[in-house]
Design a protein around this motif. Sequence first.
Motif, PDB file in Angstrom:
ATOM      1  N   LEU A   9      -0.688  26.908   6.419  1.00  0.00           N
ATOM      2  CA  LEU A   9      -2.108  26.607   6.280  1.00  0.00           C
ATOM      3  C   LEU A   9      -2.170  25.327   5.234  1.00  0.00           C
ATOM      4  O   LEU A   9      -1.708  25.639   4.004  1.00  0.00           O
ATOM      5  CB  LEU A   9      -2.887  27.845   5.873  1.00  0.00           C
ATOM      6  CG  LEU A   9      -4.355  27.768   5.787  1.00  0.00           C
ATOM      7  CD1 LEU A   9      -4.794  27.848   7.164  1.00  0.00           C
ATOM      8  CD2 LEU A   9      -4.938  28.850   4.843  1.00  0.00           C
ATOM      9  N   LEU A  10      -2.729  24.254   5.629  1.00  0.00           N
ATOM     10  CA  LEU A  10      -2.940  23.069   4.867  1.00  0.00           C
ATOM     11  C   LEU A  10      -4.377  23.114   4.392  1.00  0.00           C
ATOM     12  O   LEU A  10      -5.234  23.047   5.118  1.00  0.00           O
ATOM     13  CB  LEU A  10      -2.411  21.686   5.449  1.00  0.00           C
ATOM     14  CG  LEU A  10      -0.738  21.574   5.930  1.00  0.00           C
ATOM     15  CD1 LEU A  10      -0.706  22.244   7.005  1.00  0.00           C
ATOM     16  CD2 LEU A  10      -0.583  20.262   5.519  1.00  0.00           C
ATOM     17  N   PRO A  24     -14.116  19.892   2.873  1.00  0.00           N
ATOM     18  CA  PRO A  24     -13.058  20.650   2.510  1.00  0.00           C
ATOM     19  C   PRO A  24     -12.915  21.651   3.628  1.00  0.00           C
ATOM     20  O   PRO A  24     -13.950  22.078   4.659  1.00  0.00           O
ATOM     21  CB  PRO A  24     -13.772  21.607   1.457  1.00  0.00           C
ATOM     22  CG  PRO A  24     -14.963  20.736   0.722  1.00  0.00           C
ATOM     23  CD  PRO A  24     -15.493  19.926   1.697  1.00  0.00           C
ATOM     24  N   ALA A  25     -11.599  21.976   4.020  1.00  0.00           N
ATOM     25  CA  ALA A  25     -11.270  22.498   5.056  1.00  0.00           C
ATOM     26  C   ALA A  25      -9.786  23.090   5.083  1.00  0.00           C
ATOM     27  O   ALA A  25      -9.111  22.722   4.159  1.00  0.00           O
ATOM     28  CB  ALA A  25     -11.515  21.790   6.480  1.00  0.00           C
ATOM     29  N   ASP A  52      -1.542  23.560  -0.711  1.00  0.00           N
ATOM     30  CA  ASP A  52      -2.713  22.980  -1.241  1.00  0.00           C
ATOM     31  C   ASP A  52      -2.431  21.546  -1.717  1.00  0.00           C
ATOM     32  O   ASP A  52      -1.925  21.264  -2.652  1.00  0.00           O
ATOM     33  CB  ASP A  52      -3.147  23.951  -2.380  1.00  0.00           C
ATOM     34  CG  ASP A  52      -4.701  23.811  -2.895  1.00  0.00           C
ATOM     35  OD1 ASP A  52      -5.175  22.630  -2.704  1.00  0.00           O
ATOM     36  OD2 ASP A  52      -5.392  24.531  -3.442  1.00  0.00           O
ATOM     37  N   LEU A  53      -3.266  20.896  -1.132  1.00  0.00           N
ATOM     38  CA  LEU A  53      -3.071  19.289  -1.262  1.00  0.00           C
ATOM     39  C   LEU A  53      -4.169  18.709  -2.227  1.00  0.00           C
ATOM     40  O   LEU A  53      -4.096  17.696  -2.483  1.00  0.00           O
ATOM     41  CB  LEU A  53      -3.282  18.517   0.208  1.00  0.00           C
ATOM     42  CG  LEU A  53      -2.387  18.916   1.343  1.00  0.00           C
ATOM     43  CD1 LEU A  53      -2.952  18.406   2.435  1.00  0.00           C
ATOM     44  CD2 LEU A  53      -1.065  18.670   0.891  1.00  0.00           C
ATOM     45  N   ASP A  56      -6.192  15.098  -2.260  1.00  0.00           N
ATOM     46  CA  ASP A  56      -5.582  14.220  -1.388  1.00  0.00           C
ATOM     47  C   ASP A  56      -6.147  14.440  -0.040  1.00  0.00           C
ATOM     48  O   ASP A  56      -6.114  15.740   0.341  1.00  0.00           O
ATOM     49  CB  ASP A  56      -3.969  14.463  -1.442  1.00  0.00           C
ATOM     50  CG  ASP A  56      -3.119  13.630  -2.579  1.00  0.00           C
ATOM     51  OD1 ASP A  56      -3.801  13.065  -3.322  1.00  0.00           O
ATOM     52  OD2 ASP A  56      -1.994  14.223  -2.532  1.00  0.00           O
ATOM     53  N   ALA A  57      -6.260  13.546   0.751  1.00  0.00           N
ATOM     54  CA  ALA A  57      -7.330  13.466   1.879  1.00  0.00           C
ATOM     55  C   ALA A  57      -5.849  14.064   3.082  1.00  0.00           C
ATOM     56  O   ALA A  57      -4.835  13.525   2.871  1.00  0.00           O
ATOM     57  CB  ALA A  57      -7.669  12.296   2.515  1.00  0.00           C
ATOM     58  N   LEU A  58      -6.483  14.771   3.866  1.00  0.00           N
ATOM     59  CA  LEU A  58      -5.614  15.055   5.151  1.00  0.00           C
ATOM     60  C   LEU A  58      -6.304  14.454   6.160  1.00  0.00           C
ATOM     61  O   LEU A  58      -7.427  14.706   6.695  1.00  0.00           O
ATOM     62  CB  LEU A  58      -5.704  16.648   5.353  1.00  0.00           C
ATOM     63  CG  LEU A  58      -4.780  17.368   6.322  1.00  0.00           C
ATOM     64  CD1 LEU A  58      -3.257  16.987   6.122  1.00  0.00           C
ATOM     65  CD2 LEU A  58      -4.842  18.803   6.483  1.00  0.00           C
ATOM     66  N   LEU A  59      -5.305  13.725   6.815  1.00  0.00           N
ATOM     67  CA  LEU A  59      -5.706  12.898   8.098  1.00  0.00           C
ATOM     68  C   LEU A  59      -4.928  13.328   9.243  1.00  0.00           C
ATOM     69  O   LEU A  59      -3.610  13.671   9.236  1.00  0.00           O
ATOM     70  CB  LEU A  59      -5.706  11.573   7.793  1.00  0.00           C
ATOM     71  CG  LEU A  59      -5.796  10.879   6.493  1.00  0.00           C
ATOM     72  CD1 LEU A  59      -5.437   9.423   6.485  1.00  0.00           C
ATOM     73  CD2 LEU A  59      -7.305  10.986   6.083  1.00  0.00           C
TER      74      LEU A  59
END
Length: 449
Positions: A9-10, A24-25, A52-53, A56-59
Amino acid sequence: MTAAPPRLLLRSTRVVLPEGPPRPAAVAVSGAVISAVLPYGSAAPEGCRVLDLGDDALLPGLVDTHVHVNDPGRAHWEGFASATRAAAAGGVTTLVDMPLNSLPPTTTVAGLRRKREVAASRAHIDVGFWGGAVPGNAADLRPLHEAGVLGFKCFLSPSGVDEFPPLDAAGLDAALAALAAFGGLLLVHAEDPRHLAPAPPRPAPRYRDFLASRPHAAEREAVRLLLEAAARHPGARVHVLHVSSADVLPLLAGVKTAGAPVTAETCPHFLTLTAEEVPDGATEFKCCPPIREGANQDALWQALADGTLDCVVSDHSPSTADLKSPDFAGAWGGISSLQLGLPAVWTAAEARGTGLAEVVRRMSAAPAACAGLTAKGALAPGKDADFTVFAPEARFTVDPARLHHRNAVTAYAGRTLRGVVRATWLRGQRVYADGAFTPPLGKLLRREA
Protein backbone atom coordinates in the motif's frame (compact mmCIF):
# COMPACT_ATOMS: atom_id res chain seq x y z
CA MET A 1 -11.14 -16.71 -9.02
CA THR A 2 -10.63 -14.67 -5.83
CA ALA A 3 -8.27 -11.74 -6.25
CA ALA A 4 -5.01 -11.96 -4.34
CA PRO A 5 -4.92 -9.75 -1.22
CA PRO A 6 -2.88 -6.56 -1.50
CA ARG A 7 0.79 -6.98 -0.63
CA LEU A 8 1.72 -3.30 -0.81
CA LEU A 9 0.00 0.00 0.00
CA LEU A 10 1.55 3.30 -1.11
CA ARG A 11 0.23 6.45 0.55
CA SER A 12 0.81 10.03 -0.52
CA THR A 13 -0.80 13.38 0.14
CA ARG A 14 -0.51 14.02 -3.63
CA VAL A 15 -1.61 11.12 -5.81
CA VAL A 16 -2.19 11.90 -9.51
CA LEU A 17 -5.31 9.94 -10.50
CA PRO A 18 -7.00 9.88 -13.91
CA GLU A 19 -9.40 12.68 -12.93
CA GLY A 20 -8.86 15.90 -11.04
CA PRO A 21 -5.85 17.48 -9.36
CA PRO A 22 -3.50 15.54 -7.09
CA ARG A 23 -5.16 14.50 -3.83
CA PRO A 24 -4.44 12.35 -0.77
CA ALA A 25 -4.98 8.66 -1.51
CA ALA A 26 -3.59 5.18 -1.02
CA VAL A 27 -2.85 2.80 -3.89
CA ALA A 28 -3.02 -0.94 -3.21
CA VAL A 29 -0.92 -3.41 -5.22
CA SER A 30 -1.72 -7.10 -5.66
CA GLY A 31 0.89 -9.03 -7.56
CA ALA A 32 2.03 -6.80 -10.43
CA VAL A 33 -1.14 -4.72 -10.78
CA ILE A 34 -3.06 -2.01 -8.96
CA SER A 35 -5.94 -3.63 -7.08
CA ALA A 36 -7.59 -0.55 -5.57
CA VAL A 37 -7.33 3.19 -5.04
CA LEU A 38 -8.42 3.90 -1.47
CA PRO A 39 -8.94 6.89 0.81
CA TYR A 40 -5.69 8.17 2.25
CA GLY A 41 -6.30 6.91 5.78
CA SER A 42 -7.48 3.43 4.85
CA ALA A 43 -6.17 0.66 7.10
CA ALA A 44 -3.78 -1.74 5.43
CA PRO A 45 -4.88 -5.39 5.24
CA GLU A 46 -3.05 -7.79 7.49
CA GLY A 47 0.38 -8.65 6.12
CA CYS A 48 0.37 -5.73 3.64
CA ARG A 49 3.48 -3.56 3.62
CA VAL A 50 2.78 0.17 3.86
CA LEU A 51 5.00 2.78 2.23
CA ASP A 52 4.19 6.36 3.27
CA LEU A 53 5.57 8.81 0.71
CA GLY A 54 4.59 11.88 2.70
CA ASP A 55 4.22 14.90 0.42
CA ASP A 56 6.16 13.39 -2.49
CA ALA A 57 3.75 12.99 -5.40
CA LEU A 58 2.79 9.53 -6.61
CA LEU A 59 2.40 9.45 -10.39
CA PRO A 60 1.73 6.69 -12.90
CA GLY A 61 4.98 5.68 -14.57
CA LEU A 62 5.65 7.79 -17.65
CA VAL A 63 5.31 6.26 -21.11
CA ASP A 64 7.83 7.53 -23.69
CA THR A 65 6.85 6.33 -27.15
CA HIS A 66 9.66 8.05 -29.07
CA VAL A 67 13.11 6.77 -28.10
CA HIS A 68 16.05 5.93 -30.36
CA VAL A 69 17.97 3.22 -28.51
CA ASN A 70 20.23 2.39 -31.52
CA ASP A 71 20.99 -1.12 -30.27
CA PRO A 72 22.30 -3.31 -31.92
CA GLY A 73 24.76 -1.73 -34.31
CA ARG A 74 25.17 1.75 -32.83
CA ALA A 75 25.04 0.91 -29.14
CA HIS A 76 28.00 3.24 -28.60
CA TRP A 77 25.43 6.00 -29.24
CA GLU A 78 22.90 4.45 -26.84
CA GLY A 79 22.12 0.88 -25.82
CA PHE A 80 19.23 -0.82 -24.05
CA ALA A 81 21.05 -1.01 -20.71
CA SER A 82 21.97 2.70 -20.59
CA ALA A 83 18.72 3.92 -22.16
CA THR A 84 16.47 2.03 -19.79
CA ARG A 85 18.52 3.07 -16.75
CA ALA A 86 18.22 6.70 -17.84
CA ALA A 87 14.51 6.23 -18.41
CA ALA A 88 13.98 4.72 -14.96
CA ALA A 89 15.92 7.59 -13.36
CA GLY A 90 13.60 9.99 -15.20
CA GLY A 91 10.38 8.31 -14.02
CA VAL A 92 9.75 6.49 -17.31
CA THR A 93 8.52 2.91 -16.85
CA THR A 94 7.72 2.12 -20.49
CA LEU A 95 9.52 3.18 -23.65
CA VAL A 96 8.90 2.33 -27.28
CA ASP A 97 12.00 2.00 -29.44
CA MET A 98 12.20 3.59 -32.86
CA PRO A 99 13.07 1.31 -35.82
CA LEU A 100 16.07 3.23 -37.15
CA ASN A 101 19.65 3.97 -36.14
CA SER A 102 20.09 0.33 -35.12
CA LEU A 103 21.72 -2.13 -37.51
CA PRO A 104 19.70 -3.81 -38.85
CA PRO A 105 16.72 -1.45 -38.74
CA THR A 106 13.37 -2.89 -37.64
CA THR A 107 11.94 -3.11 -41.16
CA THR A 108 11.62 -6.92 -41.29
CA VAL A 109 10.63 -9.64 -38.84
CA ALA A 110 14.28 -10.74 -38.77
CA GLY A 111 15.31 -7.22 -37.74
CA LEU A 112 12.68 -7.20 -34.99
CA ARG A 113 13.82 -10.61 -33.77
CA ARG A 114 17.41 -9.39 -33.54
CA LYS A 115 16.34 -6.25 -31.66
CA ARG A 116 14.37 -8.30 -29.13
CA GLU A 117 17.28 -10.69 -28.59
CA VAL A 118 19.54 -7.79 -27.69
CA ALA A 119 17.03 -6.06 -25.43
CA ALA A 120 15.79 -9.12 -23.54
CA SER A 121 18.37 -9.23 -20.77
CA ARG A 122 19.19 -5.51 -20.61
CA ALA A 123 15.86 -3.74 -20.08
CA HIS A 124 15.40 -2.06 -16.69
CA ILE A 125 11.88 -0.99 -17.71
CA ASP A 126 9.26 -2.34 -20.12
CA VAL A 127 10.08 -1.90 -23.82
CA GLY A 128 7.91 -2.00 -26.92
CA PHE A 129 8.94 -1.66 -30.55
CA TRP A 130 7.85 0.29 -33.61
CA GLY A 131 8.41 -1.21 -37.04
CA GLY A 132 9.66 0.78 -40.01
CA ALA A 133 8.00 1.62 -43.33
CA VAL A 134 10.60 2.23 -46.04
CA PRO A 135 10.56 2.01 -49.85
CA GLY A 136 9.88 -1.53 -51.00
CA ASN A 137 8.85 -3.12 -47.69
CA ALA A 138 5.05 -2.83 -47.88
CA ALA A 139 4.86 -6.64 -47.91
CA ASP A 140 6.75 -6.76 -44.60
CA LEU A 141 4.26 -4.60 -42.71
CA ARG A 142 1.61 -7.23 -41.94
CA PRO A 143 4.19 -9.83 -40.80
CA LEU A 144 5.73 -7.22 -38.50
CA HIS A 145 2.27 -6.33 -37.19
CA GLU A 146 1.56 -9.99 -36.48
CA ALA A 147 4.98 -10.30 -34.79
CA GLY A 148 3.92 -7.65 -32.27
CA VAL A 149 5.17 -4.22 -33.30
CA LEU A 150 2.91 -1.42 -32.08
CA GLY A 151 2.90 0.48 -35.37
CA PHE A 152 5.20 1.77 -38.10
CA LYS A 153 7.40 4.81 -38.56
CA CYS A 154 8.31 6.47 -41.83
CA PHE A 155 10.12 9.58 -42.99
CA LEU A 156 9.01 11.96 -45.74
CA SER A 157 12.50 13.52 -45.88
CA PRO A 158 15.96 11.96 -45.44
CA SER A 159 16.32 10.26 -42.06
CA GLY A 160 20.03 10.87 -41.59
CA VAL A 161 20.97 7.19 -42.06
CA ASP A 162 21.18 5.52 -45.45
CA GLU A 163 19.61 2.22 -44.34
CA PHE A 164 16.28 3.94 -43.54
CA PRO A 165 15.32 5.95 -46.65
CA PRO A 166 12.22 8.17 -46.86
CA LEU A 167 8.93 7.46 -48.60
CA ASP A 168 7.87 9.54 -51.58
CA ALA A 169 4.18 10.24 -52.25
CA ALA A 170 3.66 6.87 -53.96
CA GLY A 171 5.46 5.04 -51.18
CA LEU A 172 3.34 6.79 -48.56
CA ASP A 173 0.19 5.67 -50.38
CA ALA A 174 1.48 2.10 -50.59
CA ALA A 175 2.24 2.01 -46.87
CA LEU A 176 -1.13 3.45 -45.91
CA ALA A 177 -2.92 0.99 -48.19
CA ALA A 178 -1.12 -1.93 -46.55
CA LEU A 179 -1.88 -0.64 -43.05
CA ALA A 180 -5.54 0.05 -43.84
CA ALA A 181 -6.03 -3.68 -44.43
CA PHE A 182 -5.41 -4.42 -40.74
CA GLY A 183 -6.03 -1.08 -39.02
CA GLY A 184 -2.35 -0.30 -38.56
CA LEU A 185 -0.81 2.90 -37.24
CA LEU A 186 1.67 4.98 -39.25
CA LEU A 187 3.94 7.40 -37.41
CA VAL A 188 5.32 10.09 -39.69
CA HIS A 189 8.36 12.34 -39.56
CA ALA A 190 6.67 15.13 -41.47
CA GLU A 191 9.04 17.47 -43.27
CA ASP A 192 8.62 18.05 -47.01
CA PRO A 193 12.04 17.82 -48.70
CA ARG A 194 10.93 20.29 -51.37
CA HIS A 195 10.88 22.98 -48.68
CA LEU A 196 14.17 22.12 -47.02
CA ALA A 197 16.87 24.53 -48.12
CA PRO A 198 20.21 23.15 -49.24
CA ALA A 199 22.59 22.77 -46.34
CA PRO A 200 24.55 25.97 -45.74
CA PRO A 201 28.21 25.93 -46.68
CA ARG A 202 30.39 24.21 -44.12
CA PRO A 203 31.44 25.10 -41.54
CA ALA A 204 28.05 26.48 -40.45
CA PRO A 205 28.13 27.49 -36.80
CA ARG A 206 25.22 29.99 -36.85
CA TYR A 207 21.96 28.60 -35.49
CA ARG A 208 19.84 31.07 -37.45
CA ASP A 209 21.21 29.62 -40.71
CA PHE A 210 20.26 26.12 -39.65
CA LEU A 211 16.80 27.27 -38.54
CA ALA A 212 16.24 28.96 -41.90
CA SER A 213 17.08 25.69 -43.66
CA ARG A 214 14.14 23.89 -41.92
CA PRO A 215 11.28 26.40 -42.39
CA HIS A 216 7.75 26.15 -41.03
CA ALA A 217 6.55 25.42 -44.56
CA ALA A 218 8.41 22.11 -44.61
CA GLU A 219 6.33 20.79 -41.70
CA ARG A 220 3.07 22.37 -42.86
CA GLU A 221 3.22 20.97 -46.38
CA ALA A 222 4.32 17.51 -45.24
CA VAL A 223 1.40 17.29 -42.81
CA ARG A 224 -0.99 18.49 -45.51
CA LEU A 225 0.31 15.76 -47.86
CA LEU A 226 -0.01 13.16 -45.11
CA LEU A 227 -3.57 14.07 -44.16
CA GLU A 228 -4.67 14.05 -47.80
CA ALA A 229 -3.11 10.61 -48.27
CA ALA A 230 -4.65 9.27 -45.06
CA ALA A 231 -8.10 10.35 -46.23
CA ARG A 232 -7.67 8.11 -49.28
CA HIS A 233 -7.06 5.08 -47.05
CA PRO A 234 -9.77 4.80 -44.40
CA GLY A 235 -8.79 2.15 -41.90
CA ALA A 236 -5.22 3.36 -41.50
CA ARG A 237 -4.42 5.54 -38.51
CA VAL A 238 -1.74 8.24 -38.54
CA HIS A 239 0.33 9.90 -35.86
CA VAL A 240 2.38 13.03 -36.54
CA LEU A 241 5.74 12.92 -34.81
CA HIS A 242 7.57 15.74 -32.98
CA VAL A 243 5.48 18.73 -34.08
CA SER A 244 7.64 21.82 -33.77
CA SER A 245 5.79 24.32 -35.98
CA ALA A 246 2.58 26.12 -35.04
CA ASP A 247 1.74 26.22 -38.77
CA VAL A 248 0.76 22.55 -38.47
CA LEU A 249 -1.83 23.11 -35.76
CA PRO A 250 -4.79 24.37 -37.83
CA LEU A 251 -4.45 21.33 -40.12
CA LEU A 252 -4.50 18.95 -37.17
CA ALA A 253 -7.36 20.74 -35.47
CA GLY A 254 -9.44 20.55 -38.64
CA VAL A 255 -9.14 16.80 -39.16
CA LYS A 256 -9.59 16.07 -35.47
CA THR A 257 -12.81 18.08 -35.41
CA ALA A 258 -13.98 15.99 -38.36
CA GLY A 259 -13.27 12.79 -36.42
CA ALA A 260 -10.28 11.52 -38.41
CA PRO A 261 -8.09 8.92 -36.63
CA VAL A 262 -5.15 11.31 -36.29
CA THR A 263 -2.97 11.99 -33.25
CA ALA A 264 0.13 14.13 -32.80
CA GLU A 265 2.96 14.70 -30.37
CA THR A 266 5.45 17.34 -29.42
CA CYS A 267 8.63 17.11 -27.34
CA PRO A 268 10.13 18.63 -24.19
CA HIS A 269 12.73 20.59 -26.13
CA PHE A 270 10.08 22.34 -28.21
CA LEU A 271 8.16 23.26 -25.04
CA THR A 272 11.13 24.43 -22.98
CA LEU A 273 13.87 25.74 -25.30
CA THR A 274 13.68 28.57 -27.83
CA ALA A 275 15.63 29.53 -30.94
CA GLU A 276 16.49 32.89 -29.42
CA GLU A 277 18.59 31.24 -26.70
CA VAL A 278 20.55 28.74 -28.83
CA PRO A 279 24.20 29.85 -29.02
CA ASP A 280 26.05 29.63 -32.30
CA GLY A 281 28.04 26.41 -32.50
CA ALA A 282 25.94 24.73 -29.76
CA THR A 283 24.91 21.69 -31.79
CA GLU A 284 23.65 19.87 -28.70
CA PHE A 285 20.52 21.89 -29.55
CA LYS A 286 20.33 20.60 -33.13
CA CYS A 287 17.31 18.47 -34.00
CA CYS A 288 15.04 18.01 -37.01
CA PRO A 289 12.55 19.63 -37.10
CA PRO A 290 14.29 22.42 -35.20
CA ILE A 291 13.73 24.29 -31.97
CA ARG A 292 11.78 27.39 -33.01
CA GLU A 293 10.95 30.85 -31.69
CA GLY A 294 9.34 31.71 -28.35
CA ALA A 295 6.04 32.83 -29.86
CA ASN A 296 5.78 29.51 -31.69
CA GLN A 297 6.35 27.72 -28.37
CA ASP A 298 3.39 29.54 -26.84
CA ALA A 299 1.16 28.11 -29.58
CA LEU A 300 2.38 24.56 -28.86
CA TRP A 301 1.43 24.90 -25.20
CA GLN A 302 -2.01 26.15 -26.21
CA ALA A 303 -2.40 23.19 -28.57
CA LEU A 304 -1.69 20.80 -25.71
CA ALA A 305 -4.28 22.55 -23.58
CA ASP A 306 -7.00 22.32 -26.23
CA GLY A 307 -6.16 18.78 -27.36
CA THR A 308 -4.82 19.55 -30.82
CA LEU A 309 -1.59 17.92 -29.65
CA ASP A 310 -1.99 14.69 -27.70
CA CYS A 311 1.36 13.65 -26.23
CA VAL A 312 4.70 14.90 -24.97
CA VAL A 313 7.51 12.39 -25.63
CA SER A 314 11.27 12.76 -25.69
CA ASP A 315 12.47 11.94 -29.23
CA HIS A 316 15.66 10.97 -27.41
CA SER A 317 18.10 10.71 -30.33
CA PRO A 318 21.63 10.58 -28.92
CA SER A 319 25.04 10.29 -30.49
CA THR A 320 28.65 10.28 -29.46
CA ALA A 321 30.15 13.64 -28.55
CA ASP A 322 32.35 13.77 -31.65
CA LEU A 323 29.24 13.82 -33.87
CA LYS A 324 28.13 17.03 -32.15
CA SER A 325 30.83 19.21 -33.71
CA PRO A 326 30.18 23.01 -33.74
CA ASP A 327 28.97 22.72 -37.37
CA PHE A 328 25.16 22.80 -37.68
CA ALA A 329 25.38 21.52 -41.25
CA GLY A 330 27.26 18.35 -40.39
CA ALA A 331 26.48 17.62 -36.72
CA TRP A 332 24.14 14.78 -35.78
CA GLY A 333 20.59 16.05 -35.30
CA GLY A 334 19.11 14.82 -32.05
CA ILE A 335 18.40 15.92 -28.49
CA SER A 336 19.40 13.72 -25.53
CA SER A 337 16.73 14.13 -22.87
CA LEU A 338 15.31 10.75 -21.89
CA GLN A 339 16.16 11.20 -18.20
CA LEU A 340 15.16 14.87 -18.09
CA GLY A 341 11.78 15.09 -19.82
CA LEU A 342 9.59 15.19 -16.71
CA PRO A 343 11.49 17.88 -14.78
CA ALA A 344 12.05 19.95 -17.93
CA VAL A 345 8.37 19.95 -18.87
CA TRP A 346 7.22 20.40 -15.27
CA THR A 347 9.54 23.40 -14.84
CA ALA A 348 8.01 25.11 -17.88
CA ALA A 349 4.45 23.96 -17.15
CA GLU A 350 4.41 25.28 -13.60
CA ALA A 351 5.71 28.66 -14.79
CA ARG A 352 2.73 28.80 -17.18
CA GLY A 353 0.18 27.76 -14.55
CA THR A 354 -0.28 24.23 -15.91
CA GLY A 355 -0.81 21.64 -13.19
CA LEU A 356 1.07 18.43 -12.55
CA ALA A 357 -1.96 16.29 -13.44
CA GLU A 358 -2.06 17.74 -16.95
CA VAL A 359 1.68 17.14 -17.43
CA VAL A 360 1.24 13.53 -16.35
CA ARG A 361 -1.74 13.05 -18.64
CA ARG A 362 0.28 14.20 -21.65
CA MET A 363 3.39 12.18 -20.69
CA SER A 364 1.76 8.96 -19.48
CA ALA A 365 -1.93 8.38 -20.28
CA ALA A 366 -1.90 9.94 -23.75
CA PRO A 367 1.24 8.18 -25.10
CA ALA A 368 -0.01 4.87 -23.70
CA ALA A 369 -3.30 5.37 -25.53
CA CYS A 370 -1.58 6.31 -28.79
CA ALA A 371 0.53 3.13 -28.66
CA GLY A 372 -2.37 0.91 -27.60
CA LEU A 373 -0.78 0.02 -24.25
CA THR A 374 -3.95 -0.41 -22.23
CA ALA A 375 -2.22 -1.66 -19.05
CA LYS A 376 -0.13 1.51 -18.79
CA GLY A 377 -0.63 5.20 -18.13
CA ALA A 378 -2.89 5.56 -15.08
CA LEU A 379 -3.26 4.81 -11.39
CA ALA A 380 -6.41 2.73 -11.65
CA PRO A 381 -7.46 -0.80 -10.68
CA GLY A 382 -6.28 -3.39 -13.20
CA LYS A 383 -3.43 -1.27 -14.54
CA ASP A 384 0.19 -2.30 -14.14
CA ALA A 385 1.62 -1.10 -10.82
CA ASP A 386 4.06 1.30 -12.49
CA PHE A 387 4.82 4.33 -10.31
CA THR A 388 6.96 7.43 -10.26
CA VAL A 389 7.68 9.06 -6.90
CA PHE A 390 8.27 12.73 -7.67
CA ALA A 391 9.23 15.72 -5.53
CA PRO A 392 7.71 18.65 -7.47
CA GLU A 393 9.30 21.47 -5.46
CA ALA A 394 12.86 20.10 -5.35
CA ARG A 395 15.40 21.62 -7.72
CA PHE A 396 18.62 20.42 -9.33
CA THR A 397 21.16 21.66 -11.85
CA VAL A 398 21.80 19.39 -14.82
CA ASP A 399 25.30 17.94 -14.85
CA PRO A 400 25.68 15.80 -18.01
CA ALA A 401 28.31 13.63 -16.31
CA ARG A 402 25.74 12.53 -13.72
CA LEU A 403 23.13 11.42 -16.27
CA HIS A 404 22.71 7.75 -17.14
CA HIS A 405 22.66 8.30 -20.92
CA ARG A 406 25.52 6.54 -22.73
CA ASN A 407 27.06 9.89 -23.76
CA ALA A 408 27.30 13.03 -21.64
CA VAL A 409 25.75 15.40 -24.20
CA THR A 410 22.52 17.29 -23.57
CA ALA A 411 20.97 20.63 -24.43
CA TYR A 412 19.92 20.98 -20.77
CA ALA A 413 23.48 21.12 -19.39
CA GLY A 414 23.77 23.72 -16.63
CA ARG A 415 20.02 24.38 -16.41
CA THR A 416 18.29 24.39 -13.06
CA LEU A 417 15.13 22.30 -13.27
CA ARG A 418 12.26 21.84 -10.87
CA GLY A 419 11.16 18.37 -9.82
CA VAL A 420 13.23 15.36 -8.75
CA VAL A 421 12.38 11.71 -9.37
CA ARG A 422 12.89 9.95 -6.03
CA ALA A 423 11.99 6.41 -7.10
CA THR A 424 10.50 4.39 -9.93
CA TRP A 425 8.44 1.20 -9.61
CA LEU A 426 7.75 -1.34 -12.34
CA ARG A 427 4.84 -3.75 -11.92
CA GLY A 428 4.98 -3.41 -8.15
CA GLN A 429 8.75 -3.64 -7.74
CA ARG A 430 11.02 -0.69 -7.06
CA VAL A 431 13.60 -0.59 -9.86
CA TYR A 432 15.23 2.78 -9.13
CA ALA A 433 15.69 4.87 -5.98
CA ASP A 434 18.08 7.72 -5.20
CA GLY A 435 20.60 6.85 -7.91
CA ALA A 436 20.57 3.06 -7.46
CA PHE A 437 19.07 0.43 -9.77
CA THR A 438 17.97 -3.17 -9.39
CA PRO A 439 19.09 -5.75 -11.97
CA PRO A 440 17.02 -5.51 -15.19
CA LEU A 441 13.36 -6.47 -14.63
CA GLY A 442 11.77 -5.04 -17.78
CA LYS A 443 9.51 -6.99 -20.11
CA LEU A 444 9.41 -6.79 -23.90
CA LEU A 445 5.92 -5.69 -24.91
CA ARG A 446 3.94 -6.86 -27.92
CA ARG A 447 0.96 -5.32 -29.63
CA GLU A 448 -2.24 -6.17 -27.83
CA ALA A 449 -4.85 -8.06 -29.84
